[in-house]
Motif scaffolding. Structure first.
Motif, PDB file in Angstrom:
ATOM      1  N   ASP A  84     -12.012   5.886   0.977  1.00  0.00           N
ATOM      2  CA  ASP A  84     -12.537   4.670   1.604  1.00  0.00           C
ATOM      3  C   ASP A  84     -13.597   3.978   0.727  1.00  0.00           C
ATOM      4  O   ASP A  84     -14.195   4.611  -0.138  1.00  0.00           O
ATOM      5  CB  ASP A  84     -13.170   5.073   2.949  1.00  0.00           C
ATOM      6  CG  ASP A  84     -13.308   3.901   3.905  1.00  0.00           C
ATOM      7  OD1 ASP A  84     -12.947   2.774   3.543  1.00  0.00           O
ATOM      8  OD2 ASP A  84     -13.794   4.133   5.033  1.00  0.00           O
ATOM      9  N   THR A  85     -13.801   2.719   0.996  1.00  0.00           N
ATOM     10  CA  THR A  85     -14.848   1.818   0.462  1.00  0.00           C
ATOM     11  C   THR A  85     -14.433   1.062  -0.810  1.00  0.00           C
ATOM     12  O   THR A  85     -15.275   0.521  -1.505  1.00  0.00           O
ATOM     13  CB  THR A  85     -16.245   2.489   0.238  1.00  0.00           C
ATOM     14  OG1 THR A  85     -16.227   3.209  -0.999  1.00  0.00           O
ATOM     15  CG2 THR A  85     -16.639   3.401   1.382  1.00  0.00           C
ATOM     16  N   TRP A  86     -13.125   0.981  -1.077  1.00  0.00           N
ATOM     17  CA  TRP A  86     -12.677   0.163  -2.216  1.00  0.00           C
ATOM     18  C   TRP A  86     -12.321  -1.252  -1.763  1.00  0.00           C
ATOM     19  O   TRP A  86     -12.194  -2.167  -2.565  1.00  0.00           O
ATOM     20  CB  TRP A  86     -11.445   0.788  -2.891  1.00  0.00           C
ATOM     21  CG  TRP A  86     -10.228   0.839  -1.995  1.00  0.00           C
ATOM     22  CD1 TRP A  86      -9.847   1.874  -1.190  1.00  0.00           C
ATOM     23  CD2 TRP A  86      -9.248  -0.193  -1.782  1.00  0.00           C
ATOM     24  NE1 TRP A  86      -8.700   1.548  -0.493  1.00  0.00           N
ATOM     25  CE2 TRP A  86      -8.314   0.280  -0.837  1.00  0.00           C
ATOM     26  CE3 TRP A  86      -9.074  -1.488  -2.305  1.00  0.00           C
ATOM     27  CZ2 TRP A  86      -7.229  -0.473  -0.395  1.00  0.00           C
ATOM     28  CZ3 TRP A  86      -7.986  -2.241  -1.863  1.00  0.00           C
ATOM     29  CH2 TRP A  86      -7.077  -1.730  -0.916  1.00  0.00           C
ATOM     30  N   GLU A  87     -12.159  -1.432  -0.433  1.00  0.00           N
ATOM     31  CA  GLU A  87     -11.550  -2.655   0.106  1.00  0.00           C
ATOM     32  C   GLU A  87     -12.518  -3.829   0.094  1.00  0.00           C
ATOM     33  O   GLU A  87     -13.696  -3.683   0.437  1.00  0.00           O
ATOM     34  CB  GLU A  87     -11.076  -2.413   1.540  1.00  0.00           C
ATOM     35  CG  GLU A  87     -10.205  -1.164   1.739  1.00  0.00           C
ATOM     36  CD  GLU A  87     -11.007   0.116   1.999  1.00  0.00           C
ATOM     37  OE1 GLU A  87     -12.226   0.167   1.708  1.00  0.00           O
ATOM     38  OE2 GLU A  87     -10.416   1.081   2.494  1.00  0.00           O
ATOM     39  N   GLY A  88     -11.961  -5.006  -0.260  1.00  0.00           N
ATOM     40  CA  GLY A  88     -12.756  -6.243  -0.205  1.00  0.00           C
ATOM     41  C   GLY A  88     -12.257  -7.128   0.928  1.00  0.00           C
ATOM     42  O   GLY A  88     -12.041  -6.640   2.034  1.00  0.00           O
ATOM     43  N   GLY A 120      -3.846   7.461  -5.994  1.00  0.00           N
ATOM     44  CA  GLY A 120      -3.732   7.311  -4.550  1.00  0.00           C
ATOM     45  C   GLY A 120      -4.771   6.351  -4.007  1.00  0.00           C
ATOM     46  O   GLY A 120      -5.789   6.053  -4.650  1.00  0.00           O
ATOM     47  N   ILE A 121      -4.498   5.833  -2.811  1.00  0.00           N
ATOM     48  CA  ILE A 121      -5.411   4.898  -2.181  1.00  0.00           C
ATOM     49  C   ILE A 121      -5.532   5.235  -0.701  1.00  0.00           C
ATOM     50  O   ILE A 121      -4.845   6.130  -0.206  1.00  0.00           O
ATOM     51  CB  ILE A 121      -4.943   3.441  -2.462  1.00  0.00           C
ATOM     52  CG1 ILE A 121      -6.134   2.497  -2.504  1.00  0.00           C
ATOM     53  CG2 ILE A 121      -3.877   2.989  -1.458  1.00  0.00           C
ATOM     54  CD1 ILE A 121      -5.857   1.212  -3.241  1.00  0.00           C
ATOM     55  N   ALA A 144       1.453  -2.564   1.906  1.00  0.00           N
ATOM     56  CA  ALA A 144       2.346  -1.610   1.225  1.00  0.00           C
ATOM     57  C   ALA A 144       2.912  -2.232  -0.047  1.00  0.00           C
ATOM     58  O   ALA A 144       2.980  -1.579  -1.102  1.00  0.00           O
ATOM     59  CB  ALA A 144       3.471  -1.175   2.165  1.00  0.00           C
ATOM     60  N   GLN A 145       3.273  -3.516   0.035  1.00  0.00           N
ATOM     61  CA  GLN A 145       3.807  -4.199  -1.155  1.00  0.00           C
ATOM     62  C   GLN A 145       2.739  -4.294  -2.238  1.00  0.00           C
ATOM     63  O   GLN A 145       3.022  -4.106  -3.422  1.00  0.00           O
ATOM     64  CB  GLN A 145       4.298  -5.622  -0.803  1.00  0.00           C
ATOM     65  CG  GLN A 145       5.540  -5.652   0.080  1.00  0.00           C
ATOM     66  CD  GLN A 145       6.783  -5.063  -0.603  1.00  0.00           C
ATOM     67  OE1 GLN A 145       6.848  -4.961  -1.823  1.00  0.00           O
ATOM     68  NE2 GLN A 145       7.768  -4.656   0.205  1.00  0.00           N
ATOM     69  N   LEU A 146       1.513  -4.557  -1.807  1.00  0.00           N
ATOM     70  CA  LEU A 146       0.399  -4.645  -2.760  1.00  0.00           C
ATOM     71  C   LEU A 146       0.192  -3.293  -3.471  1.00  0.00           C
ATOM     72  O   LEU A 146       0.048  -3.234  -4.699  1.00  0.00           O
ATOM     73  CB  LEU A 146      -0.868  -5.052  -1.999  1.00  0.00           C
ATOM     74  CG  LEU A 146      -2.155  -5.176  -2.788  1.00  0.00           C
ATOM     75  CD1 LEU A 146      -2.090  -6.387  -3.730  1.00  0.00           C
ATOM     76  CD2 LEU A 146      -3.365  -5.321  -1.848  1.00  0.00           C
ATOM     77  N   TYR A 147       0.204  -2.211  -2.682  1.00  0.00           N
ATOM     78  CA  TYR A 147       0.038  -0.877  -3.296  1.00  0.00           C
ATOM     79  C   TYR A 147       1.144  -0.655  -4.331  1.00  0.00           C
ATOM     80  O   TYR A 147       0.890  -0.160  -5.424  1.00  0.00           O
ATOM     81  CB  TYR A 147       0.117   0.242  -2.256  1.00  0.00           C
ATOM     82  CG  TYR A 147      -0.840   0.137  -1.077  1.00  0.00           C
ATOM     83  CD1 TYR A 147      -2.086  -0.467  -1.207  1.00  0.00           C
ATOM     84  CD2 TYR A 147      -0.494   0.668   0.170  1.00  0.00           C
ATOM     85  CE1 TYR A 147      -2.941  -0.561  -0.121  1.00  0.00           C
ATOM     86  CE2 TYR A 147      -1.356   0.590   1.253  1.00  0.00           C
ATOM     87  CZ  TYR A 147      -2.570  -0.040   1.108  1.00  0.00           C
ATOM     88  OH  TYR A 147      -3.411  -0.120   2.183  1.00  0.00           O
ATOM     89  N   LEU A 155      -0.759   7.382  -0.290  1.00  0.00           N
ATOM     90  CA  LEU A 155      -1.603   6.659   0.672  1.00  0.00           C
ATOM     91  C   LEU A 155      -2.141   7.618   1.727  1.00  0.00           C
ATOM     92  O   LEU A 155      -1.371   8.323   2.382  1.00  0.00           O
ATOM     93  CB  LEU A 155      -0.807   5.544   1.387  1.00  0.00           C
ATOM     94  CG  LEU A 155      -1.561   4.865   2.550  1.00  0.00           C
ATOM     95  CD1 LEU A 155      -2.739   4.027   2.037  1.00  0.00           C
ATOM     96  CD2 LEU A 155      -0.622   4.004   3.396  1.00  0.00           C
ATOM     97  N   LYS A 156      -3.458   7.614   1.904  1.00  0.00           N
ATOM     98  CA  LYS A 156      -4.084   8.320   3.030  1.00  0.00           C
ATOM     99  C   LYS A 156      -4.360   7.273   4.095  1.00  0.00           C
ATOM    100  O   LYS A 156      -5.037   6.274   3.824  1.00  0.00           O
ATOM    101  CB  LYS A 156      -5.381   8.983   2.554  1.00  0.00           C
ATOM    102  CG  LYS A 156      -6.225   9.600   3.669  1.00  0.00           C
ATOM    103  CD  LYS A 156      -7.411  10.349   3.054  1.00  0.00           C
ATOM    104  CE  LYS A 156      -8.453  10.762   4.067  1.00  0.00           C
ATOM    105  NZ  LYS A 156      -9.626  11.400   3.404  1.00  0.00           N
TER     106      LYS A 156
END
Ligand code: GLA
Length: 408
Positions: A84-88, A120-121, A144-147, A155-156
């Motif tokens: 967690d904490t990568w998201e903008g 992983g993300i 999912a497409q972005l990953y 993915l967790k």
């Protein structure tokens, strides 16, 4: 309760049937991901246990470098997982961007891949992650497409705000309906991941609620957390271990119980505790996701994490999770069947003290064994013979781990 569970299974089965027929109908335009991921429990490193919300691009690159430099990669640790904490923020088209700590996710994924590793993300089915960052609710297919575009391999998916913001709001007081919402959220992301055509390990994180081991494989889960969070204390680690007994029948190639990530090398765990923690995760066929500060790893911690013979127990191709064979007071004895008829035995002293006048006596008959057994002590690397009634001296929170290739 039982009826509710059965009903939700029926709903799930219907949902999967519908999903399967839709997938067949759309097979031309939507490639299905190969299913062979996680044939043995995933191994790698995750940022949460050491960095928590402080993690940045630089730390992920350093972790990848260190997996290679320390020999951990060669020992099997391949996933470098950003928690967690990568998201903008999302832009006007709903596309999620990473925050300032991660300036270029694609470049980061390329860097990790260039080391021969996988990346992983982390996200949540809710509007927000556990750390309060942007979740995937309503954007599952887009995320999912972005990953997949970034080159993500794992993915967790962490329940977090989905409980208060969706389950409790949409079905107040109706636990069965809440569970159906939860399983359908996990099924939705599974479908979105498969639609990308990229093999992505799917890790469910909802803390073991509603006997997740019974339904996780039906929503594509390759692993699922069985409990609340681990922390680097013996009491927490031992409590989690005790909650795994009986879950062995739910694990196997492609679908694993996840007692949470490793704390080896974190906090104030003693060397014995680190060894026992790692041993028990191997006995449990648990995912081995190290969570320590790799650039500052002490040699004795590296020696634990890279013990090839212990890792071989974890990664055994039979994929059978170990069983707590018996407990006697403060000592537990676990056994695990291994490929080729071999067997691993772990004896753990969970007590705070034990005096040599009263050693533990191993009862081989309770393990289904007859007479002396010759094997190898996987922590000393020496041959060992176990006799019935064998007195064992185990320090507090320490472990004996023996592999017997031809048990009798
Ligand atoms: C939950 C999970 C942890 C971690 C944090 C991140 O607590 O169980 O493993 O991912 O969220 O916020």
């Amino acid at each position: 309760m039982r009826i509710a569970v059965l009903l939700s299974f029926a709903t799930l089965a219907l949902t999967s049937l519908t999903a399967a027929s839709q997938a067949t109908a759309g097979a031309q335009e939507q490639p299905r991901a190969p299913q062979e991921v996680a044939q043995t429990p995933p191994m790698g490193w995750n940022s949460w246990n050491y960095f928590a919300e402080r993690v940045s691009d630089k730390d992920i690159r350093a972790a990848a470098d260190q997996l290679v430099a320390t020999g951990m990669k060669d020992a099997g640790y391949v996933y470098v997982n950003i928690d967690d904490t990568w998201e903008g923020e999302r832009d006007a088209s709903g596309v999620l961007h990473a925050n300032a700590k991660f300036p270029d996710m694609k470049a980061l994924a390329d860097y990790v891949h260039s080391k021969g590793l996988k990346i992983g993300i982390y996200s949540s089915p809710g509007p927000k992650t556990c750390g309060g960052y942007e979740g995937s609710l309503g954007h599952e297919a887009q995320d999912a497409q972005l990953y997949a575009q970034w080159g993500i391999d794992y993915l967790k998916y962490d329940l977090c705000s989905y409980t208060p913001d969706v389950m409790e709001k949409q079905a107040p007081g109706d636990k069965a309906a809440q569970m159906r919402l939860m399983t359908s959220a996990y099924a939705r992301m599974d479908k979105a991941l498969k639609a990308t055509g990229r093999p992505i390990v799917y890790s469910l994180c909802q803390y073991g609620w509603d006997a997740v081991w019974e339904w996780a494989p039906s929503v594509g889960g390759n692993l699922w957390r069985t409990t609340g969070d681990v922390n680097p204390t013996w009491d927490r680690i031992y409590a989690i271990v005790s909650q795994q007994a009986g879950l062995e029948k739910f694990a196997g190639p492609g679908h694993w119980n996840d007692p949470d990530m490793l704390e080896v090398g974190n906090g104030k765990l003693t060397l014995a505790e680190n060894r026992a923690h790692f041993t028990l995760w191997a006995m449990l066929a648990a995912p081995l996701l190290a969570g320590n500060d790799l650039p500052n790893m002490k040699p004795e911690i590296k020696a634990i994490l890279t013990n090839r013979e212990v890792i071989a127990v974890d990664q055994d191709r039979l994929g059978k999770q170990g069983t707590r064979a018996y407990s006697e007071g403060e000592v537990d004895v676990w056994t695990r069947p291994l490929a080729g008829g071999a067997m691993a035995i772990a004896v753990v002293n969970a007590g705070d003290g034990r005096y040599s006048t009263h050693p533990f006596h191993l009862n081989l008959r309770k393990l289904g064994l007859n007479g002396p057994q010759t094997g190898k002590d996987l922590w000393t690397g020496k041959a060992i013979t176990l006799n019935d009634g064998q007195p064992l001296e185990l320090a507090s929170h320490d472990v004996l781990l023996v592999r017997i290739n031809a048990p009798r």
